[in-house]
Motif scaffolding. Structure first.
Motif, PDB file in Angstrom:
ATOM      1  N   LYS A 163     -97.552  69.517  18.224  1.00  0.00           N
ATOM      2  CA  LYS A 163     -97.265  67.750  18.185  1.00  0.00           C
ATOM      3  C   LYS A 163     -97.131  68.286  16.499  1.00  0.00           C
ATOM      4  O   LYS A 163     -98.002  68.622  15.544  1.00  0.00           O
ATOM      5  N   LYS A 164     -95.528  67.241  16.242  1.00  0.00           N
ATOM      6  CA  LYS A 164     -96.044  66.851  15.093  1.00  0.00           C
ATOM      7  C   LYS A 164     -95.932  65.781  13.947  1.00  0.00           C
ATOM      8  O   LYS A 164     -96.313  65.652  12.945  1.00  0.00           O
ATOM      9  N   PHE A 165     -96.012  64.468  14.591  1.00  0.00           N
ATOM     10  CA  PHE A 165     -95.840  63.540  14.528  1.00  0.00           C
ATOM     11  C   PHE A 165     -96.730  62.158  14.756  1.00  0.00           C
ATOM     12  O   PHE A 165     -97.393  62.844  15.839  1.00  0.00           O
ATOM     13  N   PHE A 166     -97.876  61.612  13.836  1.00  0.00           N
ATOM     14  CA  PHE A 166     -99.103  60.745  14.218  1.00  0.00           C
ATOM     15  C   PHE A 166     -98.477  59.338  14.137  1.00  0.00           C
ATOM     16  O   PHE A 166     -97.794  59.147  13.203  1.00  0.00           O
ATOM     17  N   ARG A 167     -98.849  58.541  14.914  1.00  0.00           N
ATOM     18  CA  ARG A 167     -99.003  57.023  14.206  1.00  0.00           C
ATOM     19  C   ARG A 167     -99.998  55.731  15.259  1.00  0.00           C
ATOM     20  O   ARG A 167    -100.737  57.063  15.743  1.00  0.00           O
TER      21      ARG A 167
END
Length: 837
Positions: free
Chosen positions: A829-833
């Motif tokens: 996974k590349k992105f988190f929010r």
């Protein structure tokens, strides 16, 4: 010898025979009526069902006591009362009397009236010493009917009338060791007051003929609790309840107006008392009565008051014993056991009555306990109630009584749990107010309101302006043509800044006036109007009480607030009438008159109109005729002796009466007097100044038109014409055609008053939130995601490989500190929010 011992032993354990007498009091409301009329027959049925030995009746009219036999004679004869006391003396109410009827003879009788040279009692109080057979301990009965209503001087006048009763007890040397009952319609409305001589002198609504006795000393104290007047004797209130044991109201709108105060000697012997209501009979028979249960509507037909009656032992019996599990309880908190013990087992069932001196604070779960033969102990629970009133800790007296036994009492302290404001104690925690236990008798804790009277509990039937508690589950209710603000007090005790409030409440309507005023609740929070919380009533429903009321929940969320820690703020409910008070009138006025014609005067009459908003008693209204030559009165006619000819669509009532000998002019006049106050003083053919009577010293107003002695008999009158509601809306004119006695005059129309709805609010909920900041996310070299969190906030972490497709990863509750999450396993996974709520 052994047999003799056993016989004596059993005799001593049986309850001692006691001479008992049943006493009742009832306000019959505008007289006892005529045999055959529904009101008379229902009253006879109610009194016959109670079957008291002695009864005091209030509002017995003069018409009921005249004639041979009179209506009162017929009622007394039908019910077996061979002794009647009608008091004598000077009073203000010449139409209504308080009387005492008894099946037993009177040892002596007396009347409590204003002392010589004064006039300060509305109705004379009768006193009878009743010679009860089988005992030398006679019973002193005092009947009363105190001054009614809410004018400032009314409270003062009630206090003076009770002073007269206290003076009588002093003069007779009576105290708590004597057998005394002071009973009737006390009319103890409102709250406690203290009057100085200056207050008395500044009253503007006292009757012109009111003359306070010089034996009265100031200050004069007014109490809403009747026992507070009689602590020196003492006279006590055993608090009778209706048969179901949950209400002590004696007035059909829900108030307690009638009381039966008794001396300690009678209280010690365990009297059994009840407020009788025929509507309760099917499910709650109550005390033993005569004959069969009555139809449910009988009490309502008989009067607007319910009678109180009680059984009183005049001789001693064996003692009962009452014990309480604890002597201190918190208001609305846990219950405690009540245990009643007989001195010995009885061969027959024994029923005991439990009572509380204040049922708004505490009352037994069961009001009666039945002991089967051979048993000596029974237990129930004592429950305390939240009354929503800041009244401090209360001392409550609990009593157990049974016929033939000596009663027993215990004292309980109920700790007040009400506070002056609502504390918002934590972020996200809701404060709720459902008004449980609120009886509508004074402003509840945490709220403030001015300008209106409290009317008690109402089911929507009442049309009176004022504040009340609607419904059995209680709500803050109002009906009024005046804009009224009701303010609740709140404080932020969360320790944080509140930036958001979630608010909801149940808006209710309990009374409907078809096509009446469209009333509404308008809500302000922190002095700002909140339109999303407005409630508008429904004027399309049939007029009258709305069964169980209508209810809708209204809610909103207010953002962008800044309520600091320990800061106070208000939520204001404003009852706003849609069409305030237009059209209605409470005036009583002269509407038409005929006094002169050619030859011998014939067909003379006076016509009076009573406005649609008048809520007083027409028995308190007098029409006084004045002679212009002398300025003196030459006749007094009670309005109740007039005929009610017509009720207009507007609600105005038209009364008329044929009166021969009305003076033929030369400044003759007519005055209308209500409870001693001059409402109108009109004259024809000039003005005059009254030299005597209730209008003494007042100069009349000439109506400006008159009649001629050349007028044909049966023709012509003078009266009002035009459109309006009160006397100032019309014009006096001379009519030439036939009389319109008892009807609207030619060219006259009345405006209808705009009726208001009965609305309420309930189940108010307020939830505070603080400003929520979006977290700043940091991903460290060791694949740890960190952000600062806030208490009470939930964080939802999600991941995405492309910023389009997001999947949940973890949900965490804020701690007020830094949250760290290992994301090393998420190498694809590349992105988190992070989302919040």
């Amino acid at each position: 010898m052994g047999v003799k011992l056993i016989t004596i032993y059993l005799f001593m354990l049986l309850p001692l025979a006691a001479t008992s007498v049943r006493v009742a009091t009832m306000n019959v409301f505008l007289g006892i009526d005529t045999p055959g009329e529904p009101g008379y027959e229902a009253l006879q049925d109610v009194l016959g069902r109670i079957n008291a030995d002695v009864v005091s009746l209030q509002e017995v009219r003069v018409q009921d006591t005249t004639g041979t036999p009179s209506n009162l004679d017929r009622l007394a004869s039908a019910l077996g009362y061979s002794h009647i006391l009608i008091p004598s003396g000077t009073d203000f109410d010449s139409m209504n009397e308080v009387i005492i009827m008894s099946k037993f003879p009177f040892s002596s009788t007396d009347s409590i009236a204003s002392p010589s040279g004064s006039r300060d009692i509305t109705r004379v109080h009768p006193v009878a010493v009743v010679d009860v057979p089988g005992t030398n301990d006679d019973l002193t009965i005092i009947g009363l009917h105190l001054k009614c209503c809410f004018d400032p001087d009314d409270f003062f006048r009630r206090a003076i009338e009770i002073e007269r009763i206290k003076f009588y007890l002093d003069d007779q040397g009576l105290d708590g060791s004597d057998h005394i009952i002071v009973m009737g319609d006390y009319n103890l409305l409102g709250t406690d007051m203290r009057y100085t001589e200056s207050d008395f002198q500044n009253f503007t609504t006292l009757p012109a003929t009111y003359d306070l006795g010089n034996d009265i000393s100031f200050p004069v104290l007014y109490f809403s609790d009747p026992t507070s007047y009689f602590t020196a004797y003492p006279l006590l209130n055993p608090m009778p309840l209706q048969q179901n044991g949950t209400t002590d109201s004696t007035f059909q709108s829900g108030s307690v107006l009638d009381y039966m105060l008794i001396s300690q000697a009678l209280l010690d012997r365990g009297p059994l008392l009840e407020v009788y209501n025929s509507a309760r009979e099917a499910s709650f028979p109550g005390l033993p009565k005569s004959g069969n249960a009555l139809p449910a509507s009988t009490s309502e037909t008989a009067s607007d008051h319910f009678p109180i009656f009680g059984d009183f032992d005049l001789d001693s019996g064996l003692p009962l014993n009452l014990t309480i599990g604890t002597s201190i309880l918190a208001e609305g908190g846990a219950s405690t056991p009540l245990t009643v013990t007989l001195p010995a087992a009885a061969p027959q069932p024994v029923t005991v009555l439990l009572s509380s001196s204040d049922t708004t604070e505490a009352m037994p779960a069961l009001m009666t306990l039945t002991f089967p033969p051979g048993t000596t102990s029974q237990t129930t629970s004592l429950l305390t109630k939240p009354d929503k009133i800041i009244d401090g800790s209360q001392q409550i007296t609990l009593m157990v009584s049974a016929s033939g036994y000596l009663s027993d009492e215990e004292t309980l302290t109920v700790l007040d749990t009400d506070t002056a404001r609502y504390d918002l104690s934590a972020i996200g925690v809701t404060v709720t107010e459902d008004f449980t236990g609120f009886a509508g008798e004074q402003t509840p804790a945490k709220w403030s309101v001015t300008g209106l009277n409290w009317l008690g509990i109402d089911d929507g039937s009442s049309t009176a302006d004022g504040l009340r508690s609607y419904g059995n589950d209680a709500s803050f209710g109002i009906q009024t043509g005046t804009q009224t603000a009701i303010t609740g007090a709140f404080r932020n005790t969360t320790g944080e800044i509140i930036s958001t409030l979630q608010i909801s409440y149940d808006a209710e309507q309990w009374h409907s006036a078809f096509e009446g005023s469209i009333d509404r609740w308008e809500i302000e929070v922190l002095s700002a109007n909140v339109p999303t919380l407005t409630f508008t009533s429904d004027d399309s429903l049939a007029s009258g009480a709305i069964l169980n009321g209508t209810s809708q929940t209204i809610s909103t969320t207010l953002n962008g607030l800044n309520i600091n820690p320990n800061e106070d703020f208000q939520i204001v409910f404003t009852a706003t009438p849609g069409m305030p008070g237009s059209g209605g009138s409470d005036a009583i006025f002269l509407n038409e008159l005929h006094y002169d014609n050619t030859g011998t005067d014939t067909g003379e009459f006076i016509e009076i109109v009573v406005g649609s908003e008048f809520s007083g008693n027409i028995n308190d209204v007098d029409i006084v005729l004045y002679n212009g030559g002398s300025g003196n009165s030459y006749g007094v006619h009670e309005l109740s002796t007039f005929t009610l000819d017509n009720t207009a669509a507007s609600g105005h009532r038209i009364y008329s009466k044929a009166i021969s000998g009305i003076q033929n002019g030369g400044s003759d006049g007519i005055a209308i007097i209500h409870d001693g106050t001059v409402l109108q003083f009109l004259s024809y053919e000039g003005t005059l100044t009254a030299m005597s009577g209730p209008a003494s010293g007042i100069t009349s107003t000439d109506i400006g038109v008159s009649q001629s002695s050349a007028q044909q008999a049966g023709q012509g009158s003078i009266g009002l014409t035009g459109a309006g509601s009160g006397p100032g809306d019309f014009t006096w004119t001379r009519f030439s055609g036939p009389f319109t006695k008892g009807s609207l005059n030619n060219g006259q129309s009345f405006n209808a008053s705009v009726q208001n709805q009965g609305i309420a609010f309930d189940n108010l909920q307020v939830t505070p939130f603080r400003q929520i900041e979006l977290p700043r996310i940091t991903i460290h070299a060791n694949f740890t995601l960190t952000f600062f969190s806030q208490n009470g906030v939930t964080y939802h972490i999600q991941t995405s490989p492309d910023l389009d497709n997001w999947t949940p990863f973890q949900t965490i509750s804020g701690t007020g500190g830094i949250i760290s999450i290992d994301v090393s396993s998420m190498d694809t996974k590349k992105f988190f929010r992070v989302g919040i709520n």
